[in-house]
Design a protein around this motif. Structure first.
Motif, mmCIF file in Angstrom:
data_model
loop_
_atom_site.group_PDB
_atom_site.id
_atom_site.type_symbol
_atom_site.label_atom_id
_atom_site.label_comp_id
_atom_site.label_asym_id
_atom_site.label_seq_id
_atom_site.Cartn_x
_atom_site.Cartn_y
_atom_site.Cartn_z
ATOM 1 N N THR A 389 2.369 17.737 32.069
ATOM 2 C CA THR A 389 1.366 16.973 32.801
ATOM 3 C C THR A 389 0.261 16.476 31.877
ATOM 4 O O THR A 389 0.201 16.828 30.693
ATOM 5 C CB THR A 389 0.764 17.823 33.920
ATOM 6 O OG1 THR A 389 -0.006 18.893 33.322
ATOM 7 C CG2 THR A 389 1.854 18.442 34.797
ATOM 8 N N GLN A 390 -0.633 15.681 32.464
ATOM 9 C CA GLN A 390 -1.760 15.144 31.699
ATOM 10 C C GLN A 390 -2.662 16.262 31.186
ATOM 11 O O GLN A 390 -3.244 16.169 30.120
ATOM 12 C CB GLN A 390 -2.567 14.182 32.581
ATOM 13 C CG GLN A 390 -3.681 13.454 31.865
ATOM 14 C CD GLN A 390 -3.193 12.249 31.096
ATOM 15 O OE1 GLN A 390 -2.060 11.832 31.278
ATOM 16 N NE2 GLN A 390 -4.028 11.702 30.250
ATOM 17 N N ARG A 391 -2.776 17.306 31.966
ATOM 18 C CA ARG A 391 -3.640 18.411 31.565
ATOM 19 C C ARG A 391 -3.139 19.069 30.290
ATOM 20 O O ARG A 391 -3.938 19.489 29.436
ATOM 21 C CB ARG A 391 -3.716 19.442 32.692
ATOM 22 C CG ARG A 391 -4.672 20.574 32.385
ATOM 23 C CD ARG A 391 -4.883 21.458 33.582
ATOM 24 N NE ARG A 391 -5.865 22.494 33.309
ATOM 25 C CZ ARG A 391 -6.247 23.391 34.199
ATOM 26 N NH1 ARG A 391 -5.745 23.370 35.422
ATOM 27 N NH2 ARG A 391 -7.143 24.310 33.880
ATOM 28 N N GLU A 392 -1.818 19.173 30.130
ATOM 29 C CA GLU A 392 -1.276 19.755 28.896
ATOM 30 C C GLU A 392 -1.594 18.876 27.690
ATOM 31 O O GLU A 392 -1.885 19.384 26.606
ATOM 32 C CB GLU A 392 0.242 19.933 29.024
ATOM 33 C CG GLU A 392 0.649 21.238 29.687
ATOM 34 C CD GLU A 392 0.246 21.291 31.140
ATOM 35 O OE1 GLU A 392 -0.486 22.231 31.531
ATOM 36 O OE2 GLU A 392 0.653 20.393 31.912
ATOM 37 N N PHE A 393 -1.536 17.561 27.883
ATOM 38 C CA PHE A 393 -1.891 16.679 26.773
ATOM 39 C C PHE A 393 -3.377 16.795 26.424
ATOM 40 O O PHE A 393 -3.753 16.743 25.250
ATOM 41 C CB PHE A 393 -1.541 15.229 27.116
ATOM 42 C CG PHE A 393 -0.084 14.915 27.001
ATOM 43 C CD1 PHE A 393 0.512 14.750 25.761
ATOM 44 C CD2 PHE A 393 0.715 14.820 28.132
ATOM 45 C CE1 PHE A 393 1.863 14.479 25.638
ATOM 46 C CE2 PHE A 393 2.071 14.549 28.031
ATOM 47 C CZ PHE A 393 2.648 14.383 26.783
ATOM 48 N N GLU A 394 -4.197 16.968 27.439
ATOM 49 C CA GLU A 394 -5.630 17.170 27.206
ATOM 50 C C GLU A 394 -5.876 18.447 26.410
ATOM 51 O O GLU A 394 -6.576 18.451 25.397
ATOM 52 C CB GLU A 394 -6.343 17.227 28.558
ATOM 53 C CG GLU A 394 -7.713 17.890 28.560
ATOM 54 C CD GLU A 394 -8.795 16.953 28.086
ATOM 55 O OE1 GLU A 394 -9.951 17.396 28.012
ATOM 56 O OE2 GLU A 394 -8.489 15.798 27.780
ATOM 57 N N ASP A 395 -5.280 19.535 26.874
ATOM 58 C CA ASP A 395 -5.482 20.819 26.201
ATOM 59 C C ASP A 395 -4.852 20.827 24.811
ATOM 60 O O ASP A 395 -5.370 21.451 23.881
ATOM 61 C CB ASP A 395 -4.898 21.954 27.044
ATOM 62 C CG ASP A 395 -5.638 22.138 28.365
ATOM 63 O OD1 ASP A 395 -6.784 21.652 28.464
ATOM 64 O OD2 ASP A 395 -5.061 22.746 29.288
ATOM 65 N N ALA A 396 -3.717 20.133 24.673
ATOM 66 C CA ALA A 396 -3.056 20.081 23.372
ATOM 67 C C ALA A 396 -3.917 19.349 22.357
ATOM 68 O O ALA A 396 -4.020 19.761 21.201
ATOM 69 C CB ALA A 396 -1.694 19.394 23.494
ATOM 70 N N ARG A 397 -4.566 18.268 22.783
ATOM 71 C CA ARG A 397 -5.423 17.543 21.853
ATOM 72 C C ARG A 397 -6.633 18.377 21.444
ATOM 73 O O ARG A 397 -7.044 18.392 20.291
ATOM 74 C CB ARG A 397 -5.889 16.225 22.467
ATOM 75 C CG ARG A 397 -6.597 15.365 21.440
ATOM 76 C CD ARG A 397 -7.301 14.179 22.085
ATOM 77 N NE ARG A 397 -7.895 13.369 21.045
ATOM 78 C CZ ARG A 397 -8.999 13.690 20.390
ATOM 79 N NH1 ARG A 397 -9.619 14.820 20.678
ATOM 80 N NH2 ARG A 397 -9.488 12.911 19.443
ATOM 81 N N ASP A 398 -7.227 19.084 22.413
ATOM 82 C CA ASP A 398 -8.338 19.970 22.070
ATOM 83 C C ASP A 398 -7.894 21.050 21.096
ATOM 84 O O ASP A 398 -8.629 21.416 20.173
ATOM 85 C CB ASP A 398 -8.899 20.617 23.335
ATOM 86 C CG ASP A 398 -9.619 19.611 24.223
ATOM 87 O OD1 ASP A 398 -9.920 18.507 23.735
ATOM 88 O OD2 ASP A 398 -9.870 19.930 25.398
ATOM 89 N N LYS A 399 -6.686 21.557 21.291
ATOM 90 C CA LYS A 399 -6.191 22.597 20.402
ATOM 91 C C LYS A 399 -5.946 22.054 19.005
ATOM 92 O O LYS A 399 -6.255 22.711 18.001
ATOM 93 C CB LYS A 399 -4.893 23.185 20.972
ATOM 94 C CG LYS A 399 -4.323 24.331 20.154
ATOM 95 C CD LYS A 399 -3.080 24.906 20.806
ATOM 96 C CE LYS A 399 -2.535 26.064 19.972
ATOM 97 N NZ LYS A 399 -1.312 26.653 20.583
ATOM 98 N N VAL A 400 -5.395 20.832 18.930
ATOM 99 C CA VAL A 400 -5.152 20.228 17.619
ATOM 100 C C VAL A 400 -6.464 19.989 16.882
ATOM 101 O O VAL A 400 -6.574 20.240 15.675
ATOM 102 C CB VAL A 400 -4.360 18.913 17.780
ATOM 103 C CG1 VAL A 400 -4.301 18.159 16.463
ATOM 104 C CG2 VAL A 400 -2.953 19.210 18.273
ATOM 105 N N LEU A 401 -7.468 19.516 17.593
ATOM 106 C CA LEU A 401 -8.751 19.198 16.953
ATOM 107 C C LEU A 401 -9.596 20.433 16.676
ATOM 108 O O LEU A 401 -10.159 20.585 15.596
ATOM 109 C CB LEU A 401 -9.548 18.225 17.823
ATOM 110 C CG LEU A 401 -9.163 16.752 17.766
ATOM 111 C CD1 LEU A 401 -10.025 15.946 18.720
ATOM 112 C CD2 LEU A 401 -9.296 16.215 16.358
#
Length: 642
Positions: A389-401
């Motif tokens: 979902t979109q939420r996973e992409f949001e959290d994944a980007r925060d984790k990457v950064l």
């Protein structure tokens, strides 16, 4: 590998068995102790005196062995005496007997004498073969090429698998057309570039582009790293270059791809140690091989580097790497296409907005975006979801950064309040500065080394920044420090804004010394040296005068101070909104941009998103974070704006 180990064990087992057999054979004649050699006349004297205790006659070898009265062993050769062995002990009381042993053949004696030589020679050959390593990569195969050949059996990559670098693909399509139909160019007298140099930051897809060219053309693809040419022995690299091009000519038409060519293609004549001689000889051989190519050979060299400035000029001249193809970071349309490529075949939820994700990932390379999609898939798996979902992409980007969430981090109420007011200060200043980026999210959840952050998302990819945008960015970065001063008092200000201050100082320095945005200095470029001093232009010439240096420092200080004062002014004016946002952060920990806007406009309580990832969480960019930094054994807050 397992079969090779088994074979080695068997070989060494045979060698050890042969050694043991040789030792046993050489020691066999010594069994039974040493014997005294007696002449036949001496033996007769011993028999007459009665000092012979027992005897044994070997009729095969004409040898008498026995024991004397004192226990000593004796041995007498009677082969040259024409005498009946029975007559020797006839008439005596000495007990004797007969035995017959097989005489050792001359061939066996010869083999036993040369066996050690053969064994040593065999061991030498074995060691030599092991050092060669099967003809490639061994210690004795220095001159062999290390290039790997990827044929049609290898997983095929085409231009459809490469996205976000359309201009580079257009340049390389000429190479594909030449490999497929070279007469189309040669009949008009055209010569395809013999070398194409892919220049770009790491992770932008240079290697993938080269493989796509080979996949589209359907030709063999040799790949090698620039460091594979260089060894400590002079001449080895040149030999490998010759070997590689010889193999390529056999597979023509084909492509040779040299990754990180700056390892071997640096400027010649640089360096004081003897190691540079090997690299220069390798480069010379590479230049000769490339210069000797004709258009009808069908061999094209593609190389990649992120350091074109260090390459030798002879390597870049026409006839060699005469075409440089830029492979930059993808723009927003490119990022969208790259995400589509990496999302293909994955269960993506209907609420995922690829354009939204692409907008929130400025500066991401193709490799970064691939990692982002993979992290989102891993998060979905951990949460037992059937789709990403979109939420996973949001959290994944925060984790990457910023790193993973650290909800277990122990923080006091005072530290949480400090972080909340600090991040609220960033957000309020950003919302009230003309030229600032739209707010996407504010959070006080620790993530990685960050205790909290405010994230912004640009409306589009920013190629350059205006003076207004730079001033707004500096004021926004100083909002956290200003918030701590106003709410907790001057003596309660923490080190949390250290990296904010570094960022503001860096922007102010560039505005004064690089971008000509200081009225007092004017449009003059200055370069800061390692010792902190400035020199005019690009770093050449004499140092500037003390008055000019003082003026530069005063202008930098003025920009930083004005940003701090502007942040204080806005927070005093918008104190009600600032406090309201800080209290909401303490209650909800994370607020999206829409929630912050609704809260400040009509004091609407934020609605928490459900755990299924519904809605459209913001995908953040340009984060302002608050990070802990150990100082004197204590952990304090540190604020970083990126």
């Amino acid at each position: 590998m397992k079969n090779a180990n088994t074979r080695n064990f068997i070989i060494w087992g045979v060698v050890i068995a042969l050694l043991l057999a040789m030792v046993a054979a050489s020691s066999a004649p010594m069994q039974g102790g040493e014997s005294d050699e007696l002449l036949y006349s001496q033996l007769e004297e011993r028999i007459a005196s009665g000092s012979v205790q027992s005897a044994e006659i070997d009729t095969s070898n004409d040898v008498i062995t026995g024991t004397l009265s004192g226990g000593e062993k004796f041995r007498t050769n009677i082969g040259e005496i024409d005498l009946d062995p029975n007559a020797i002990f006839k008439g005596t009381d000495i007990p004797y007997g007969f035995k017959e042993t097989q005489r050792t053949s001359m061939l066996s004696s010869i083999l036993m004498s040369i066996f050690p030589i053969l064994l040593i020679g065999g061991l030498f050959i074995l060691f030599f073969r092991n050092m060669q390593g099967g003809g490639r990569g061994g210690a004795m195969s220095f001159g062999k090429s290390k290039a790997k050949l990827l044929t049609e059996n290898t997983k095929k990559v085409t231009f459809d698998d490469v996205a976000g670098v359309e201009s580079a693909k257009e340049d390389l399509k000429e190479v594909v057309d030449f490999l497929q139909d070279p007469t189309r160019f040669t009949r008009l007298g055209a010569r395809i570039p013999t070398g194409a140099l892919l220049v770009g930051p790491p992770g932008t897809g240079k290697t993938l582009l080269a493989r796509a060219v080979a996949g589209e053309a359907g030709v063999p693809f040799f790949t090698i790293s620039g460091s594979d040419f260089v060894e400590m022995f002079v001449g080895v690299g040149a030999s490998r270059v010759r070997e590689m091009f010889a193999e390529a000519r056999k597979q023509s038409p084909c492509i040779i791809f040299i990754d990180e060519i700056d390892a071997v293609g640096r400027h010649r004549g640089v360096g004081t140690s003897g190691g540079h001689e090997e690299r220069e000889q390798t480069l010379n051989q590479l230049l000769v091989e490339m210069d000797g190519f004709e258009g009808d050979e069908g061999i094209i060299i593609i190389a990649a580097t992120n350091r074109p400035d260090v390459l030798d000029k002879a390597l870049l001249r026409p006839g060699r790497f005469d075409r440089q193809i830029e492979v930059p970071y993808p723009d927003i349309q490119g990022r969208e296409k790259i995400l589509d490529v990496h999302m293909k075949g994955k269960p993506i939820a209907a609420n995922v907005d690829v354009k939204y994700i692409a907008r929130g990932t400025p500066g991401f390379s193709g490799a970064d975006l691939m990692n982002l999609v993979n992290e989102a898939a891993l998060l979905s798996a951990r949460r037992n979801k059937l789709k990403i979902t979109q939420r996973e992409f949001e959290d994944a980007r925060d984790k990457v950064l910023m790193g993973a969430e650290r909800r277990t981090l122990s923080m006091t109420d005072e530290e949480r309040a400090n972080t909340a007011y600090h991040e609220a200060g960033h957000a309020i200043v950003g919302l009230n500065m003309k030229g600032s980026l739209p707010i996407h999210k504010a959070t006080i959840i620790p993530r990685g080394r960050a205790l909290g952050m405010v994230q912004y998302m640009p409306e589009r990819d920013q190629i350059s920044q205006s003076r207004e945008e730079m001033i707004a960015r500096m004021a926004m970065a100083m909002g956290g420090r200003a918030a701590e001063e106003l709410h907790f008092g001057y003596d309660k200000v923490t080190s949390g804004a250290s990296s904010d201050i570094e960022q503001v100082t860096r922007i102010a320095t560039a505005m004064v010394t690089e971008w000509g945005l200081s009225d007092a200095i004017g449009p003059i470029a200055y370069k800061q040296q390692d010792n902190g001093s400035f020199v005019p232009g690009i770093g050449r010439g004499s140092a500037i005068s003390p008055d000019t240096a003082k003026l530069i420092e005063s202008e930098i200080k003025r920009f930083v101070t004005e940003a701090h004062m502007k942040a204080l002014e806005i927070l005093k004016k918008k104190k009600k909104d600032w406090v309201r946002l800080a209290e909401a952060l303490l209650e909800y920990e994370t607020l999206s941009g829409d929630e912050i806007k609704a809260l400040l406009e009509d004091d609407t309580k934020p609605k928490r998103p459900d755990s299924s990832g519904g809605g459209k969480p913001a995908v953040a960019a340009v984060p302002t974070t608050r990070k802990p930094k150990p100082i004197g054994g204590a952990t304090t807050a540190k604020d970083t704006s990126e």
